[in-house]
Design an enzyme around this catalytic site. Structure first.
Site, PDB file in Angstrom:
ATOM      1  N   CYS A   1       0.882  -1.165   0.000  1.00 40.77           N
ATOM      2  CA  CYS A   1       0.000   0.000   0.000  1.00 40.77           C
ATOM      3  C   CYS A   1       0.919   1.214   0.000  1.00 40.77           C
ATOM      4  CB  CYS A   1      -0.885   0.145   1.238  1.00 40.77           C
ATOM      5  SG  CYS A   1      -2.251  -1.050   1.296  1.00 40.77           S
TER       6      CYS A   1
ATOM      7  N   GLY B   1       0.022  -0.114  -5.005  1.00 38.43           N
ATOM      8  CA  GLY B   1      -1.327  -0.662  -4.850  1.00 38.43           C
ATOM      9  C   GLY B   1      -2.226  -0.167  -5.942  1.00 38.43           C
TER      10      GLY B   1
ATOM     11  N   CYS C   1      12.040  -3.938   5.479  1.00 36.92           N
ATOM     12  CA  CYS C   1      11.617  -5.017   4.560  1.00 36.92           C
ATOM     13  C   CYS C   1      12.598  -5.132   3.394  1.00 36.92           C
ATOM     14  CB  CYS C   1      10.221  -4.703   4.043  1.00 36.92           C
ATOM     15  SG  CYS C   1       9.708  -5.760   2.690  1.00 36.92           S
TER      16      CYS C   1
ATOM     17  N   CYS D   1      10.943 -13.666   4.427  1.00 42.04           N
ATOM     18  CA  CYS D   1      10.569 -14.444   3.235  1.00 42.04           C
ATOM     19  C   CYS D   1      11.745 -15.264   2.699  1.00 42.04           C
ATOM     20  CB  CYS D   1      10.002 -13.522   2.160  1.00 42.04           C
ATOM     21  SG  CYS D   1      11.140 -12.209   1.651  1.00 42.04           S
TER      22      CYS D   1
ATOM     23  N   CYS E   1       5.191 -14.068   3.785  1.00 37.99           N
ATOM     24  CA  CYS E   1       5.365 -12.799   4.498  1.00 37.99           C
ATOM     25  C   CYS E   1       4.110 -12.543   5.315  1.00 37.99           C
ATOM     26  CB  CYS E   1       5.575 -11.656   3.503  1.00 37.99           C
ATOM     27  SG  CYS E   1       5.678 -10.057   4.346  1.00 37.99           S
TER      28      CYS E   1
ATOM     29  N   CYS F   1      14.436  -7.055   7.646  1.00 43.79           N
ATOM     30  CA  CYS F   1      13.516  -8.185   7.788  1.00 43.79           C
ATOM     31  C   CYS F   1      13.725  -9.064   6.570  1.00 43.79           C
ATOM     32  CB  CYS F   1      12.055  -7.721   7.842  1.00 43.79           C
ATOM     33  SG  CYS F   1      10.928  -9.149   7.821  1.00 43.79           S
TER      34      CYS F   1
ATOM     35  N   SER G   1      10.991  -4.967 -13.807  1.00 39.50           N
ATOM     36  CA  SER G   1      11.589  -5.212 -12.496  1.00 39.50           C
ATOM     37  C   SER G   1      13.028  -5.739 -12.575  1.00 39.50           C
ATOM     38  CB  SER G   1      10.708  -6.165 -11.681  1.00 39.50           C
ATOM     39  OG  SER G   1      10.448  -7.328 -12.428  1.00 39.50           O
TER      40      SER G   1
ATOM     41  N   ASN H   1      -0.079   1.733   5.909  1.00 35.18           N
ATOM     42  CA  ASN H   1       0.584   0.710   5.104  1.00 35.18           C
ATOM     43  C   ASN H   1       1.243  -0.268   6.070  1.00 35.18           C
ATOM     44  OD1 ASN H   1       3.720   0.614   3.274  1.00 35.18           O
ATOM     45  ND2 ASN H   1       2.050  -0.822   3.232  1.00 35.18           N
ATOM     46  N   GLY H   2       0.815  -1.516   6.013  1.00 38.21           N
ATOM     47  CA  GLY H   2       1.441  -2.495   6.900  1.00 38.21           C
ATOM     48  C   GLY H   2       0.522  -3.670   7.125  1.00 38.21           C
TER      49      GLY H   2
ATOM     50  N   TYR I   1      12.066  -5.834  -4.983  1.00 37.76           N
ATOM     51  CA  TYR I   1      11.003  -5.722  -5.975  1.00 37.76           C
ATOM     52  C   TYR I   1      10.053  -4.554  -5.774  1.00 37.76           C
ATOM     53  CZ  TYR I   1       6.581  -6.737  -8.311  1.00 37.76           C
ATOM     54  OH  TYR I   1       5.442  -6.635  -9.058  1.00 37.76           O
TER      55      TYR I   1
ATOM     56  N   ASP J   1      16.052 -11.375 -13.625  1.00 39.25           N
ATOM     57  CA  ASP J   1      14.809 -10.906 -12.989  1.00 39.25           C
ATOM     58  C   ASP J   1      15.060 -10.667 -11.506  1.00 39.25           C
ATOM     59  OD1 ASP J   1      12.223 -10.058 -12.786  1.00 39.25           O
ATOM     60  OD2 ASP J   1      11.303 -11.993 -13.178  1.00 39.25           O
ATOM     61  N   ASP J   2      14.101 -10.002 -10.862  1.00 45.65           N
ATOM     62  CA  ASP J   2      14.290  -9.663  -9.447  1.00 45.65           C
ATOM     63  C   ASP J   2      14.062 -10.854  -8.529  1.00 45.65           C
ATOM     64  OD1 ASP J   2      11.436  -8.994 -10.361  1.00 45.65           O
ATOM     65  OD2 ASP J   2      11.229  -9.169  -8.197  1.00 45.65           O
TER      66      ASP J   2
HETATM   67  P1  AMP Z   1       6.127 -15.854 -10.119  1.00 45.72           P
HETATM   68  O1  AMP Z   1       7.450 -16.484  -9.925  1.00 45.72           O
HETATM   69  O2  AMP Z   1       5.362 -16.343 -11.280  1.00 45.72           O
HETATM   70  O3  AMP Z   1       5.301 -16.002  -8.879  1.00 45.72           O
HETATM   71  O4  AMP Z   1       6.317 -14.305 -10.375  1.00 45.72           O
HETATM   72  C1  AMP Z   1       7.408 -13.641  -9.853  1.00 45.72           C
HETATM   73  C2  AMP Z   1       7.485 -12.264 -10.433  1.00 45.72           C
HETATM   74  O5  AMP Z   1       6.397 -11.458  -9.957  1.00 45.72           O
HETATM   75  C3  AMP Z   1       8.753 -11.604  -9.980  1.00 45.72           C
HETATM   76  O6  AMP Z   1       9.683 -11.617 -11.005  1.00 45.72           O
HETATM   77  C4  AMP Z   1       8.364 -10.190  -9.625  1.00 45.72           C
HETATM   78  O7  AMP Z   1       8.672  -9.333 -10.695  1.00 45.72           O
HETATM   79  C5  AMP Z   1       6.880 -10.246  -9.419  1.00 45.72           C
HETATM   80  N1  AMP Z   1       6.540 -10.256  -7.982  1.00 45.72           N
HETATM   81  C6  AMP Z   1       7.229 -10.796  -6.971  1.00 45.72           C
HETATM   82  N2  AMP Z   1       6.582 -10.637  -5.796  1.00 45.72           N
HETATM   83  C7  AMP Z   1       5.456  -9.959  -6.059  1.00 45.72           C
HETATM   84  C8  AMP Z   1       4.391  -9.467  -5.257  1.00 45.72           C
HETATM   85  N3  AMP Z   1       4.356  -9.653  -3.945  1.00 45.72           N
HETATM   86  N4  AMP Z   1       3.382  -8.806  -5.880  1.00 45.72           N
HETATM   87  C9  AMP Z   1       3.411  -8.610  -7.200  1.00 45.72           C
HETATM   88  N5  AMP Z   1       4.404  -9.047  -8.000  1.00 45.72           N
HETATM   89  C10 AMP Z   1       5.417  -9.723  -7.465  1.00 45.72           C
END
Ligand code: AMP
Length: 487
Positions: free
Chosen positions: A2, A28, A238, A438, A384, A435, A285, A102-103, A244, A347-348
């Site tokens: 949020c 959000g 966090c 996860c 989380c 933190c 991302s 937010n929390g 991300y 990717d992240d």
């Molecule tokens: P997946 O592995 O299919 O669950 O998707 C992972 C991708 O979703 C990651 O590469 C992030 O870019 C994105 N992502 C990770 N965590 C979240 C989250 N909490 N909410 C929305 N997108 C996320």
């Protein structure tokens, strides 16, 4: 997750709140709202959808006042119902209170039950309403906002970054561990409290600093006062904000997110080098990570997936089937960049693994001969409880699988997640102040059935007896004021 914002500005606040929420839209997309105070009355407008869909200039012109708060919501707890859209306005005795948060609290059930046992009712299923109850309960005892925030910090377990308005005075406070971000900035003649510095940037303002964990910020016509209400022996920022969630251009708790991600990319290349023709980000991302990987490895950065920017985040799709279809619409491969090429895909994070598997499929279908996946976070192994929408252990691809098993499942040529040590080093905040629930399954607050690392929180004593002194001399941070009396 949020996004929250609070602004005090003699020139009016509704348009600034709107632009700030626009800048925080990534936090959000389910709903948004703005509440303002014109000196006598509150004005409130909120709705479902994106900020740009909910407000227009006519609505914003009607949101009169020189102080206000706003919120964008990504539901973690509390159903997607209209009554859960924030900010909430309450009338308490002769005071009007407006609040947004937010929390995510982890002891909300106990607290809610206690109130319900006393015959109290709730209109929403949000933590925010609970926080408002704690505040008004203490206001009825002492009549003092610092005491009410003191009580929140004692009673609430979990993450909370709150903006609040009581009769035109703007408050912001952050949980004693500082789990969710919150910062303060200054615009021409106004002061801004926001989840991320990007909201302050959007207003052409200057970031002053982060709100300290356990701190209360109070902004009125005299300027800004800050009070340290609670001090914990550790912080728990966090880690997922850096990985991300936050915008890459945000500065959070002193670290520029873009540079953190770029450094992680470089460290990924050091930890797991590979021979390849190009480094391709998963947009958006993965971009900063991929640039870091490319700079360090000297392998060219070549965008080979184009994102349809008019689509929302695939995670938000309600079912797995819809999420899978959405990935195809969202990302289109550039075949000429991929045919017969060996690609490092950056990717992240990998959460459920759906996105990676799909994207790797798209890249292979476009003719790539090898897809080496490099990930900016360690494997996500635990849920989380503190506000990020990370699914249950059963849904997480890495819960019961090692890296090789995950690699096979997503059909990558090779796979490497950044090590926890390298990640922490890139963020530049001591490990004990993050933190990482996860990633490690160990949480900074007590969660039944989970491992936790208890941290002592000291509450400043003497609050009740020496409020005036504490407020004015000991704990307030004097701010330099300009000619108009603002910090
Ligand atoms: P997946 O592995 O299919 O669950 O998707 C992972 C991708 O979703 C990651 O590469 C992030 O870019 C994105 N992502 C990770 N965590 C979240 C989250 N909490 N909410 C929305 N997108 C996320």
């Amino acid at each position: 997750m949020c996004g929250i914002v609070g602004i005090r500005d003699a020139g009016g606040v509704s348009f600034s709140l709107y632009f700030a929420l626009y800048a925080l839209q990534h936090r959000g997309q389910e709903s948004a709202g703005i509440s303002t105070f014109d000196g006598t009355r509150f004005h409130l407008h909120k709705g479902k959808g994106l900020v740009a869909e909910i407000f227009n200039s006519e609505i914003l012109n009607g949101l009169e006042g020189t102080v206000g708060i706003g919120h964008v919501r990504y539901p973690v707890k509390g159903a997607n119902r209209p009554e859960n859209i924030q900010p909430f306005n309450f009338v308490y005795r002769d005071h009007i209170i407006s609040i947004a948060n937010n929390g995510n609290l982890v002891n909300d059930r106990e607290l809610r039950e206690e109130y319900e046992c006393q015959g109290q009712i709730f209109l929403t299923t949000t933590d925010t309403e609970l926080i408002a109850k704690v505040i008004t309960e203490e206001l009825s005892n002492s009549g003092c906002v610092e005491d009410a925030v003191h009580r929140c910090m004692r009673l609430l377990r979990g993450s909370f970054s709150v903006v609040m308005m009581i009769d035109g005075v703007l408050y912001g406070f952050r949980d004693p561990l500082g789990i969710k971000p919150m910062c303060i900035g200054k615009t021409g003649q106004g002061v801004v409290i926001a989840s991320e510095s990007v909201a302050i940037d959007a207003l052409g303002g200057t970031l002053l600093r982060d709100v300290n964990p356990g701190e209360l910020v109070c902004i009125d016509e005299n300027g800004m006062r800050t009070m340290q209400i609670a001090v914990a022996e550790r912080k728990a920022h966090c880690i997922f904000e850096y990985i991300y969630f936050a915008r890459a251009d945000a500065v959070i708790d002193g670290a520029l997110v873009y540079d953190v991600r770029r450094t992680i990319g470089a460290k990924l290349s050091e930890e797991s080098p590979v021979q390849a023709d190009s480094v391709c980000p998963v947009p958006d991302s993965g971009t900063a990570y991929a640039i870091g990987y490319s700079q360090q490895s000297k392998i060219p950065f070549v965008e080979s997936l184009m994102k349809n920017r008019y689509m929302g985040r695939t995670f938000i799709m309600p079912s797995q089937k819809e999420r899978e279809m959405a990935v195809r619409i969202k990302l289109n491969p550039i075949r000429d960049h991929l045919k017969d090429k060996s690609v490092v895909l950056v990717d992240d994070s990998i959460v459920r693994g759906t996105t990676s598997r799909r994207i790797i499929g798209i890249i292979r279908d476009a003719g790539a001969k090898e897809v080496h996946v490099r990930v900016g976070s360690p494997a996500i192994r635990a849920p989380c409880y503190l506000g990020v929408d990370v699914p249950t252990r059963e849904e997480l691809i890495a819960t019961e699988r090692d890296e090789e098993e995950v690699r096979k499942r997503i059909i990558a040529s090779s796979l490497h997640h950044i090590s926890l040590d390298a990640l922490v080093e890139a963020i530049g905040i001591p490990r004990k102040d993050l933190c990482m629930g996860c990633l490690t399954g160990c949480y900074p607050v007590d969660i039944p059935g989970e491992e936790s690392q208890f941290s002592r929180v000291d509450f400043l004593t003497g609050t009740y007896q020496t409020k005036l002194e504490r407020y004015e001399e000991k704990d307030s941070v004097p701010c330099e004021k300009d000619s108009e009396g603002w910090i």
